[in-house]
Design a protein around this motif. Structure first.
Motif, PDB file in Angstrom:
ATOM      1  N   ASP A   1       0.832  -1.201   0.000  1.00  0.00           N
ATOM      2  CA  ASP A   1       0.000   0.000   0.000  1.00  0.00           C
ATOM      3  C   ASP A   1       0.871   1.257   0.000  1.00  0.00           C
ATOM      4  N   GLU A   2       0.512   2.226  -0.845  1.00  0.00           N
ATOM      5  CA  GLU A   2       1.306   3.451  -0.965  1.00  0.00           C
ATOM      6  C   GLU A   2       1.287   4.286   0.317  1.00  0.00           C
ATOM      7  N   GLN A   3       0.184   4.194   1.072  1.00  0.00           N
ATOM      8  CA  GLN A   3       0.057   5.005   2.285  1.00  0.00           C
ATOM      9  C   GLN A   3       0.527   4.255   3.523  1.00  0.00           C
ATOM     10  N   PHE A   4       0.210   2.951   3.590  1.00  0.00           N
ATOM     11  CA  PHE A   4       0.577   2.144   4.759  1.00  0.00           C
ATOM     12  C   PHE A   4       1.503   1.030   4.283  1.00  0.00           C
ATOM     13  N   ASN A   5       2.798   1.161   4.565  1.00  0.00           N
ATOM     14  CA  ASN A   5       3.749   0.203   4.020  1.00  0.00           C
ATOM     15  C   ASN A   5       3.779  -1.139   4.740  1.00  0.00           C
ATOM     16  N   ASP A   6       2.911  -1.307   5.750  1.00  0.00           N
ATOM     17  CA  ASP A   6       2.785  -2.615   6.379  1.00  0.00           C
ATOM     18  C   ASP A   6       1.541  -3.361   5.887  1.00  0.00           C
TER      19      ASP A   6
ATOM     20  N   GLY B   1      -6.792  -6.086   1.644  1.00  0.00           N
ATOM     21  CA  GLY B   1      -5.613  -5.542   2.306  1.00  0.00           C
ATOM     22  C   GLY B   1      -5.232  -6.412   3.485  1.00  0.00           C
ATOM     23  N   VAL B   2      -3.999  -6.864   3.507  1.00  0.00           N
ATOM     24  CA  VAL B   2      -3.527  -7.781   4.547  1.00  0.00           C
ATOM     25  C   VAL B   2      -2.394  -7.122   5.324  1.00  0.00           C
ATOM     26  N   ASP B   3      -2.521  -7.112   6.647  1.00  0.00           N
ATOM     27  CA  ASP B   3      -1.471  -6.603   7.527  1.00  0.00           C
ATOM     28  C   ASP B   3      -0.317  -7.605   7.530  1.00  0.00           C
ATOM     29  N   LEU B   4       0.839  -7.178   7.054  1.00  0.00           N
ATOM     30  CA  LEU B   4       1.990  -8.079   6.964  1.00  0.00           C
ATOM     31  C   LEU B   4       2.418  -8.618   8.315  1.00  0.00           C
ATOM     32  N   PHE B   5       2.172  -7.850   9.367  1.00  0.00           N
ATOM     33  CA  PHE B   5       2.664  -8.221  10.697  1.00  0.00           C
ATOM     34  C   PHE B   5       1.504  -8.457  11.669  1.00  0.00           C
TER      35      PHE B   5
END
Length: 290
Positions: free
Chosen positions: A142-147, A197-201
């Motif tokens: 994501d351009e705004q949220f890199n996680d 959208g998936v949170d990587l962490f």
């Protein structure tokens, strides 16, 4: 004198109550052995692995005991209703049964397992369809949220789909982090430009350092409703355990929290017609790397 006797009696009673509150007692809880079965069959022409374990008493130092003497049969049924036995040949290692050959699957066929324990107890999973693959078209940070990793795909029109999404992070070829999430297509049904959208962490604790990574592997799995419901229950259980952990600090609100979810899946104990713990998931996967 009367007042003095009353004070003495109250003091003695308080002493007895205090002693009762701090007395150690042994807990004798009867244990009903539960068999726990987990497995996943994919469309990727790979061996299938199935874990079989049994619960142990509360005072045991371990939570589960591997079952190494069961018999497993994998079946399929085609669109004409013809049933075929795929395999009964599995290697066994600490309760994990892995088919000796890769399993080739067919879209719209149903698949299930039948398990027989050494004592004759029989289990059968629900027949689940190998659903069509929903292909990933692109994965992008994501351009705004890199996680956040955006997984883009075209959701089939007019069909209710249930998805299991898995994201793995690698650093120099070594797996450093992995998590999964689940979703349905209620919001984006039939959208040719659907995105998740998936949170990587997502599964990392707040005090854990973020892992360094140089590669991402994303999997989009099309699953059946029963397995989707099991994943939701599993997610609820994980979150409930986190809320009731050490960091809760005895928060009184925990008294009113949701009770633990019983992780019953799609496997039935034929001997007593009860649903058992665990799940056998049939999943069609699309995989992309970045």
């Amino acid at each position: 004198m009367k007042s003095s006797h009353i004070k003495t009696l109250l003091f003695a009673l308080i002493t007895i109550l205090y002693s009762s509150c701090t007395k150690e007692i042994s807990v004798d809880v009867s244990h009903d052995i539960q068999t726990v079965i987990f497995g996943e069959l994919t469309n990727l022409n790979q061996p299938v692995s199935i874990s079989i374990q049994q619960t142990l008493p509360l005072n045991s130092t371990s939570s589960f005991q591997a079952v190494n003497d069961a018999t497993i049969s994998l079946f399929t049924k085609n669109s004409n209703g013809a049933v075929s036995l795929i395999t009964t040949d599995f290697s066994i290692d600490k309760g994990v049964y892995t088919s000796l050959q890769p399993i080739s699957t067919t879209i719209d066929n149903t698949y299930w397992i039948e398990v027989v324990l050494n004592d004759g107890t029989q289990f059968k999973s629900k027949e689940e369809f190998m659903k069509p693959v929903v292909s990933i078209t692109e994965i992008e940070i994501d351009e705004q949220f890199n996680d956040i990793l955006n997984i883009e795909f075209s959701d089939p029109v007019g069909i209710t789909n249930f998805y299991k999404v898995k994201v793995e992070l690698f650093n120099q070829g070594q797996l450093v982090s992995s998590n999964f999430s689940e979703s349905n297509d209620v919001v984006f049904d039939g959208n040719a430009d659907a995105s998740l959208g998936v949170d990587l962490f997502r599964d990392l604790d707040d005090d854990q350092p973020l892992p360094l990574y140089d590669a991402i592997k994303a999997s989009l799995g099309n699953i059946n409703f029963s397995s989707y419901q099991f994943l939701l229950n599993q997610r609820s259980q994980i979150e409930a355990n986190e809320d009731s952990g050490e960091d809760s600090g005895g928060d009184p609100s925990q008294l009113f929290s949701t009770p633990p979810v019983s992780l019953l899946g799609n496997i039935t104990n034929i001997s007593n017609n009860k649903t058992t713990l665990g799940n056998f998931t049939v999943i069609s996967l699309s995989v992309d790397n970045k």
